[in-house]
Each structure stands twice: as structure tokens, then as C-alpha cells.
Design an enzyme around this catalytic site. Sequence first.
Site, PDB file in Angstrom:
ATOM      1  N   ASN A  64      12.896  -7.466 -34.305  1.00  0.00           N
ATOM      2  CA  ASN A  64      12.080  -7.990 -33.220  1.00  0.00           C
ATOM      3  C   ASN A  64      12.314  -7.147 -31.971  1.00  0.00           C
ATOM      4  O   ASN A  64      13.463  -6.970 -31.541  1.00  0.00           O
ATOM      5  CB  ASN A  64      12.476  -9.454 -32.963  1.00  0.00           C
ATOM      6  CG  ASN A  64      11.541 -10.150 -32.005  1.00  0.00           C
ATOM      7  OD1 ASN A  64      10.966  -9.523 -31.107  1.00  0.00           O
ATOM      8  ND2 ASN A  64      11.382 -11.451 -32.177  1.00  0.00           N
ATOM      9  N   ASN A  91       3.356   0.485 -29.620  1.00  0.00           N
ATOM     10  CA  ASN A  91       2.190  -0.263 -30.068  1.00  0.00           C
ATOM     11  C   ASN A  91       2.419  -1.770 -30.154  1.00  0.00           C
ATOM     12  O   ASN A  91       1.484  -2.547 -29.988  1.00  0.00           O
ATOM     13  CB  ASN A  91       1.736   0.256 -31.442  1.00  0.00           C
ATOM     14  CG  ASN A  91       0.750  -0.675 -32.101  1.00  0.00           C
ATOM     15  OD1 ASN A  91      -0.401  -0.799 -31.684  1.00  0.00           O
ATOM     16  ND2 ASN A  91       1.205  -1.373 -33.144  1.00  0.00           N
ATOM     17  N   SER A 142      -4.857  -1.963 -23.335  1.00  0.00           N
ATOM     18  CA  SER A 142      -6.038  -2.749 -23.706  1.00  0.00           C
ATOM     19  C   SER A 142      -7.075  -2.639 -22.599  1.00  0.00           C
ATOM     20  O   SER A 142      -6.733  -2.377 -21.441  1.00  0.00           O
ATOM     21  CB  SER A 142      -5.656  -4.229 -23.887  1.00  0.00           C
ATOM     22  OG  SER A 142      -6.805  -5.046 -23.978  1.00  0.00           O
ATOM     23  N   TYR A 155      -1.744 -12.090 -21.015  1.00  0.00           N
ATOM     24  CA  TYR A 155      -2.025 -10.871 -21.768  1.00  0.00           C
ATOM     25  C   TYR A 155      -2.638  -9.802 -20.861  1.00  0.00           C
ATOM     26  O   TYR A 155      -2.202  -8.640 -20.869  1.00  0.00           O
ATOM     27  CB  TYR A 155      -2.965 -11.174 -22.929  1.00  0.00           C
ATOM     28  CG  TYR A 155      -3.296  -9.972 -23.778  1.00  0.00           C
ATOM     29  CD1 TYR A 155      -2.363  -9.456 -24.674  1.00  0.00           C
ATOM     30  CD2 TYR A 155      -4.545  -9.355 -23.702  1.00  0.00           C
ATOM     31  CE1 TYR A 155      -2.662  -8.353 -25.459  1.00  0.00           C
ATOM     32  CE2 TYR A 155      -4.859  -8.259 -24.487  1.00  0.00           C
ATOM     33  CZ  TYR A 155      -3.905  -7.755 -25.368  1.00  0.00           C
ATOM     34  OH  TYR A 155      -4.209  -6.654 -26.144  1.00  0.00           O
ATOM     35  N   SER A 158      -0.023  -8.415 -18.594  1.00  0.00           N
ATOM     36  CA  SER A 158       0.946  -7.556 -19.283  1.00  0.00           C
ATOM     37  C   SER A 158       0.366  -6.174 -19.560  1.00  0.00           C
ATOM     38  O   SER A 158       1.065  -5.162 -19.434  1.00  0.00           O
ATOM     39  CB  SER A 158       1.413  -8.216 -20.586  1.00  0.00           C
ATOM     40  OG  SER A 158       0.405  -8.198 -21.583  1.00  0.00           O
ATOM     41  N   LYS A 159      -0.901  -6.116 -19.924  1.00  0.00           N
ATOM     42  CA  LYS A 159      -1.506  -4.824 -20.218  1.00  0.00           C
ATOM     43  C   LYS A 159      -1.795  -4.035 -18.945  1.00  0.00           C
ATOM     44  O   LYS A 159      -1.766  -2.803 -18.940  1.00  0.00           O
ATOM     45  CB  LYS A 159      -2.775  -5.017 -21.052  1.00  0.00           C
ATOM     46  CG  LYS A 159      -2.492  -5.489 -22.472  1.00  0.00           C
ATOM     47  CD  LYS A 159      -1.540  -4.535 -23.214  1.00  0.00           C
ATOM     48  CE  LYS A 159      -1.326  -4.922 -24.662  1.00  0.00           C
ATOM     49  NZ  LYS A 159      -0.427  -3.997 -25.386  1.00  0.00           N
ATOM     50  N   ILE A 188     -10.865  -4.789 -31.413  1.00  0.00           N
ATOM     51  CA  ILE A 188     -10.671  -4.052 -32.658  1.00  0.00           C
ATOM     52  C   ILE A 188     -10.459  -5.079 -33.765  1.00  0.00           C
ATOM     53  O   ILE A 188      -9.790  -6.094 -33.562  1.00  0.00           O
ATOM     54  CB  ILE A 188      -9.442  -3.117 -32.562  1.00  0.00           C
ATOM     55  CG1 ILE A 188      -9.541  -2.214 -31.317  1.00  0.00           C
ATOM     56  CG2 ILE A 188      -9.301  -2.293 -33.832  1.00  0.00           C
ATOM     57  CD1 ILE A 188     -10.725  -1.265 -31.301  1.00  0.00           C
TER      58      ILE A 188
END
Length: 257
Positions: A64, A91, A142, A155, A158-159, A188
Site C-alpha cells: 500500500n 500512477n 487528471s 479528488y 488532490s489532482k 478513461i
Amino acid sequence: MMEFVGKVVLITGASSGIGAETAQTFAKLGADLVLTGRNVGALKKVAESCQKASTKEPLTVVGNMEDEGHVKNLIESAIKKFNKLDVLVNNAGIMELGSIENTSLEQYDKVFNVNVRSVYNLTMQAVPHLVKTKGNIVNVSSVCGIRAFPGVLSYCMSKSAIEQFTKCVALELAPKQVRVNAVSPGVIVTSLQRRGGLDDAAYAAFLEHSKTTHALGRPGEVSEVANAIAFLASDLSSFITGSSIPVDGGRHAMCPR
């Protein structure tokens, strides 16, 4: 110039989705691979597929990315086996649904620990080895990092952090000839959204809706992101650093109407 014979490439989140496809792409291009992921069985299957494509057996390290011990062991294991590191592909990432009205600090911490903190940590530990090889880093960001979308607050944040991380580290390492870039995928076809909370019906509707939110009229495929990652990691992009390439069918350029 799009070959990686003699190059060591470390890919996180390699057991599924973009990471798995990226591993196979680099395998076909001749790289020595270090693959990490949480799913033992899935990671083994990816490694076997890569070995069939290149005859080289990847090094797999299950764990992890939130675990600092795993990150330390990952780098140590890679150097012990291959004695160098040329490319780091950050990634691994997760998505969680939630707005400011129904999110929580627990969600915030979970998303940032995986999507930002682990990237920060792994990159710190990889950099001394990348400096020796004048290697490079490719971060998977992203479209959510460059455009705002409701309902995925932690999210998106964070990106966005990964976008800035890419630029800052690129400037810091440029004097040492280490390049740092990112890809910013749109929608995707992977399991990311379903793991983030969408059931099968909601996911099918999401993909259908994506035909209208991407200028090219469709969601993307993992191979299209993997090819962009390989390009940025290759000598074909030798004068590119601090850049984030949208791989999103034009979504970043669109406006509601």
C-alpha cells in the site's frame, strides 16, 4: 527513440487500469520493470503479461503506497535488483465521491494520503537515483486537476496538487537534467469510478454522458494514456519538462453551454 532497452521503469498502481496498460507498453518497448500494487493476484497477472511481451521478468512489490515502510522497501528493492532507476511513473490513485456538504475529514485524509502524500514520499526517495541516471518522472494527474467539477471535491483538490507538484519539482530538478511531467486524463474506461462509488448502472450512464463532455465524443482508452506516458518518458520529449499533457479528448478546452 521510443525504446527503453536498458532502462529501469518503476510504475505504481500497476495492478489495474492505466498502470497495468502502462506496464505492458513499457515491456513492449524493452524496459526492465518494477511494478507495485495492492492486489497480489492482479499484479501477478500483469507481470506475467509483461514477461510474455518482452521475455523479461518484472520485479513486483506488493503493498500500500500509504505505508511508508512499503515505499522505502520499494525503492530499496528496485535498486538492489537493477542497481539504478531511470523512470518513475506515479500512477497510483483513488477517487471518492463527495461535495463540501457531505464529505468528511476522513475522506479528505484518505484521498490525499494516496494521491498526494505517497507521491511526495516516493518521489523524494527516488530522486537521488534519478539524478544519477538523468532520468525522469511522469505523474498521472487528471482533467480534474486543471478544471473544476462538482461532487468529487477531495479528488479534484488532490489532482490540482499534483499539477503544482509537477511544475515545482520540474524546476527544482532541471539543473540536474531530470525531467518531470504529467498526463491529465479525462474519463478513461477503467474501474476507477466504480471503486469510487458508482454502481454498474450509474457507471454505464456516466460513460454515455461522457460522449457529450469530451470534444471527441467518447471516453478514452487506457492505451491512449499509456502511450502519452511512454512519450513523456522517452527521448522524444527531451526538451519537455514541467508540462501536463491533457489526454482527455479535448475536455479541458470545453465550456458548458
